[in-house]
Design an enzyme around this catalytic site. Structure first.
Site: not given
Ligand code: ZN
Length: 1078
Positions: A511-512, A515, A478-479, A475-476, A339
């Site tokens: 959060h991830e 998503h 979300e794949n 930070g991370a 992304e």
């Protein structure tokens, strides 16, 4: 993704952060950012052999061309690309393509011997010498019968230039190329231009007009096999994409960047294979056009492409991440970050979020490595001809966007569980650290069923992996099914992690995983709607953490971390609306900022409150069900919520997302018999004072009103849809207070008439106002003072009313604001007086808390203790300083190890009041630390040191190998936030090292972060001019808005200082002369 802010969370901390000056906060929202992307690059000097080889080929005055493809380190080829790891040569493309050379009208070059590495890792970790030998990569296209020799030679040149441009360029020196080839080669030099730009030798290319991919051909399924080489940092790929041709065409346009296509062909269903005869790379647009000699007719078929690429070191696309094995050996993993638009660096694809397809992924990897992708493994078999390599096949994915594809090859341990709805959850950690994955595993296993219930849509994949990646810019990310994290955003060591880290991990995991539905199942139609993805996930992460850990009181923390931060930024003239139309992918980076994340989350929180949870959930379910596996725009969500609630959602929300800024609601009251008459008016709130222009923007503002009769429930709710309104509150006694914005949910600031404010203040002292309302009231007053609407002295008086305050978040926000004020007053000669004020405000709570946890204390007490001790220590509170020194000594000597929660405040205190020996000890602790969290903790406080020589030492350390590239920003930012001298030194350091820093973070959000942290604290008009002038001659296009915001903030600081410094000084002197009695 947890982007710009994600990294901010990690990167920015406490006392470095102007708005979070304690340095001890978890700073949840503080650190989010646009994130996302890994443009971090560690520069290494080219190996000497390469330098020599280059001078042999190029005239000395020619700048060295820089190519993405790695190669040629030890050979006489032109090239650049990734530097080889120390002591090792890279593979030469020549070794890779002997056969094409034989086809060319030139004699083949004599391959140079490969340089042996000084410390070569055991060969079994390496892939076999190359699939071209085993026929894994297709041969070049056959000649068509009847073509002239010139046409054949031209076609071969084209093929070679596309397949192996470096080699083709090398051959240029042996003979003149046909003119089309020359053009082709020249068109591939964009990287070189960027390099020149970074050297200040060429103008940055202007933003080009942008076109989305043509719709005549689209993918149905990608069958993708990749073979990374973890020693040579290259990969080879085979793509077989079943595609639909909608309109007859003789070319296919796809996204492609830093990839060399070797062959391409199209096989129409039931017909003969058509070989592509030309690959035209449009580098600026990151596209390639494949040309076919005959027309591809409408229908389905298979597009076959063989290609090679580089495992780069820029933390984007398919890249390499360095790690150290438990035995101390340095190795590399191959990981992805796609992304927003970097899938095209791993394989040619239709890299737009709306062009969804399914994926069958296989990875060919050394058999002792872990290979992961979005889906579960369905087959793992030995690779022919090499017993050390296996081919791992993954199940077909659901229909999804390219930016969510991921793969990881490396060495990891894992912990595993099954969530109560049957999903296999694993957390992958560095080898030997599986224990540290348990906390995140527990959070993930609780979170999945929570979201399933909330959305009333099951998690669509059979498994989810969460993995900690050593080199990670955001930070991370979300794949789908394979979420990647920075180590510090996932790993918790039961003994050595502090409470704020736990909280951060919980938020990022929440959060991830949100998503996985909101973003992955339903995806934004285009990047313009990115805010919806990020704003929504940034809101619901709190809902989820509140569910899993009610003891965190996380919604109060939201106000301090996201809401007020977004308001600070959005009050600037250089803010922007939440919805920004995005064209070229290069514009995407700019919008991964606090407006998308924190303001987005804040307006969704306001919307949720306005609709009510029941209808909000109903609307969410309608939206996710209607658009699952498809794409949607902001309006589609509004429509679903409107249908669910019957309220005018689109009309209300458009005023918040399509225009920048937010309103200041002015309110005054009058008692009319038993009723209270309220007069409300709205005007845009500006950081520079009252809005003066004509046509003041208007908002549709959901407003709640509470009274002292019941301070936790709204007595009235209204929708303010005009500039002024009168409201009658029935049955309010004259002695009752009235307050707007219950829970600090509405995204506006409130200014009360003096009488109303006067009646609210006792509610702070006796705690009858709820914590989040005390916080909101103080924060509103502080920003009104900054904007010059009220006097700063009034706010200082209100701050003193917080003596009895027990709430961590309220203290944390107060501490941020005092930090901002301290930074401002560091430009005056009465800085010490404001430190006295800080000590007075924080001493009572410090004494109540003490140094050691008491029985029955929880998470928030631990956070509060760290915050208060850090604040007192930094301000030079004598008893705190002495105790910190004593505990630090015991810690270093191993007598009594400091608890994780006390480390930041103690490190900060001893460094701030310490000498060179203290700094050396800290650097030693840094070197010894095994955990990234501890390293980051130390990095963030180093800037507290005061002496000019030590500051210089810290700055040099920031760019050293000791600090991971993504963490350099927080070290330099820490210096700038640490002291007046530090601020100047950091700015000079950035100017002196601009080229290196820019190269590291080319265009990424980290460069914006660095600039913001380093210059925002200035408070002299001429500094705004200096900063502006510097960036005019050293452009950083992706940070342009940040630079404007910084200059605006410097001017605002200067104006604030001129306006209020004298009165603040007088007040502090007066206070000193007659100290307030407790
Ligand atoms: Zn996100």
């Amino acid at each position: 993704m947890w982007g710009a802010w994600g990294c901010d969370k990690g990167a920015l901390t406490p006392f470095l952060c102007f708005s979070n000056p304690s340095g001890l906060l978890p700073a949840p929202g503080a650190v989010r950012c646009p994130r996302r992307r890994g443009q971090v690059q560690r520069q290494q000097p080219p190996p000497a052999s390469k330098a020599r080889s280059l001078t042999r080929i190029l005239p000395p005055s020619r700048p060295r061309p820089r190519r993405s493809f790695p190669c040629l380190g030890a050979c006489a080829h032109i090239g650049g690309g990734a530097p080889a790891p120390r002591g090792r040569a890279r593979s030469c493309r020549r070794h890779r393509f002997p056969s094409p050379l034989a086809l060319l009208p030139f004699p083949p070059l004599r391959p140079l011997p490969r340089r042996q590495p000084a410390r070569q890792p055991a060969r079994p970790h390496c892939l076999p010498a190359g699939p071209w030998r085993s026929g894994w990569v297709s041969p070049p296209p056959p000649d068509s019968p009847g073509r002239s020799p010139q046409a054949v030679a031209g076609a071969r040149w084209m093929w070679l230039a596309a397949a192996a441009p470096s080699l083709a360029r090398r051959l240029l020196f042996l003979g003149p190329p046909p003119p089309p080839l020359l053009l082709l080669l020249l068109s591939r030099s964009s990287r070189r231009r960027r390099r020149l730009h970074s050297l200040g030798l060429a103008a940055m290319p202007e933003k080009r007009p942008f076109e989305r991919l043509p719709a005549d051909v689209s993918p149905i399924n990608y069958s993708l096999c990749l073979k990374p080489d973890l020693l040579d940092f290259t990969f080879e790929g085979k793509l077989e994409a079943s595609a639909q041709v909608r309109q007859a065409t003789n070319q296919i346009v796809m996204n492609c960047a830093d990839i060399d296509i070797i062959t391409a062909s199209y096989v129409p269903e039931g017909d003969e294979e058509i070989h592509a005869t030309g690959f035209n790379y449009q580098n600026e647009d990151e596209k390639v056009t494949l040309s076919f000699p005959s027309t591809l007719q409408p229908g389905t078929g298979t597009l076959k492409i063989d290609f090679v690429g580089e495992l780069n070191d820029k933390m984007k696309g398919f890249y390499r991440s360095k790690y150290t094995t438990p035995s101390g050996e340095v190795r590399y993993a191959a990981v992805t970050q796609f992304e927003a638009t970097d899938a095209r660096r791993a394989f040619p694809c239709w890299d737009e979020p709306a062009i969804k397809a399914t994926f069958d992924i296989s990875l060919v990897v050394p058999k002792d490595r872990v290979a992961l992708s979005n889906m579960n493994v369905i087959d793992r078999k030995p690779y022919p001809d090499d017993e050390n390599v296996v081919e791992v096949k993954f199940a077909r994915t659901p229909v999804m966007s390219t930016y969510l594809v991921a793969f990881v090859v490396g060495e990891y341990d894992f912990v595993e569980t099954r969530s109560k709805d049957g999903v296999c959850v694993r957390v992958y950690t560095p080898v030997g650290k599986a224990e540290q994955g348990k906390f995140a595993l527990e959070v993930a296993a609780k979170t999945l069923p929570f979201y399933k219930d909330y959305f009333n849509v099951p998690y669509p994949l059979p498994k989810i992996d969460l993995i900690a990646i050593a080199d990670f810019a955001a930070g991370a990310m979300e794949n789908w099914g394979l979420v990647t994290y920075r180590e510090t955003a996932l790993l918790i060591d039961p003994k050595n992690s502090c409470s704020s880290s736990r909280q951060w991990v919980a938020l990022v995991v929440g959060h991830e995983l949100a998503h996985q539905w909101f973003g992955n199942l339903v995806t934004m139609e285009w990047w313009t709607h990115l805010w919806l993805n990020e704003g929504f996930a940034s809101w619901i992460e709190y809902l989820c953490v509140d569910h899993c850990f009610p003891e965190y009181d996380i919604w109060t923390q939201f106000v301090s971390a996201d809401y007020t931060r977004a308001q600070e930024l959005d009050a600037l003239d250089n803010s922007h609306p939440i919805e920004v139309s995005v064209g070229h992918p290069s514009e995407v980076d700019e919008i991964f900022d606090a407006i998308s994340y924190s303001k987005g989350a804040s307006v969704i929180r306001m919307l949720h409150d306005y609709i009510g949870d029941k209808d909000f959930k109903k609307g969410m379910n309608m939206y996710l069900t209607k658009f699952q596996q498809k794409n949607a725009a902001t309006e589609d969500l509004w429509e679903s919520l409107e249908n669910a609630s019957g309220k005018p959602i689109a009309a209300v929300m458009n005023t918040w997302t399509k225009q920048m800024g937010f309103p200041l609601i002015y309110v005054e009251a009058e008692q009319v018999e038993d009723d209270r008459l309220l007069r409300l008016s709205q005007k845009k709130f500006c950081a520079s004072g009252p809005y003066v222009g004509e046509d003041c923007p208007q908002w549709m503002v959901p407003i709640t009103i509470s009274t002292s009769e019941d301070s936790s429930h709204a007595k009235m709710k209204i929708l303010m849809d005009k500039p002024e309104m009168n409201i009658v509150l029935k049955d309010v006694k004259p002695d009752q207070w009235v307050k707007l914005n219950l829970g600090t949910v509405g995204f506006y600031r409130t200014q009360y008439s003096s009488a109303m404010l006067e009646s609210l203040l006792p509610g702070i002292r006796d705690l009858s106002l709820p914590p989040v309302d005390r916080l909101g009231l103080q924060n509103d007053l502080f920003s009104l003072a900054r904007a010059g609407i009220i006097s700063t002295v009034e706010v200082l008086k209100v701050m003193e009313a917080f003596v009895n305050e027990p709430n961590y978040t309220v203290w944390s926000d107060l501490s941020c604001n005092l930090g901002i004020l301290s930074t401002l007053l560091s430009h005056t000669d009465f800085y010490e007086e404001i430190q006295e004020f800080v000590k007075d405000v924080f001493s009572p709570i410090g004494e109540r808390l003490g140094w050691d946890p008491k029985p029955g204390e929880g998470h928030l007490d631990a956070l509060l203790r760290g915050l208060v001790l850090g604040k007192l220590g930094k301000a030079g509170h004598k008893a705190t300083l002495e105790e910190a020194r004593r505990r630090f000594k015991d810690h270093v000597e191993g007598k009594q190890i400091l608890s994780a929660d006390l480390r930041s405040p103690v490190y900060l205190t001893v460094l701030k009041h310490g000498d060179g020996t203290t700094l050396d000890i800290m650097l030693k602790l840094h070197k010894q630390a095994d955990m990234q969290e501890e390293k980051n903790r130390i990095e963030r406080v180093l800037g507290a040191t005061l002496s000019p020589e030590l500051i210089q030492k810290v700055l040099t350390f920031a760019l050293s190998e000791e600090v991971r590239p993504q963490d350099t920003v927080s070290v330099i930012g820490g210096v700038a936030g640490g002291s007046k001298h530090g601020r100047k030194a950091a700015w000079k350091f950035i100017k002196d090292n601009w080229e290196e820093l820019y190269n590291r973070y080319q265009g990424g959000f980290l460069i914006s972060r660095l600039i913001k942290l380093s210059v925002e604290g200035f408070a002299v008009d001429k500094m705004a001019g200096e900063v502006k002038a510097f960036f005019e001659s050293h452009p950083a296009p992706s940070a342009e808005r940040t630079i404007q915001q910084c200059c605006e903030n410097i001017l605002l600081n200067a104006a604030w200082l001129k306006r209020d410094a004298e009165s603040i000084h007088q007040y502090l002197l007066q206070r000193k002369a007659s100290p307030p009695t407790a």
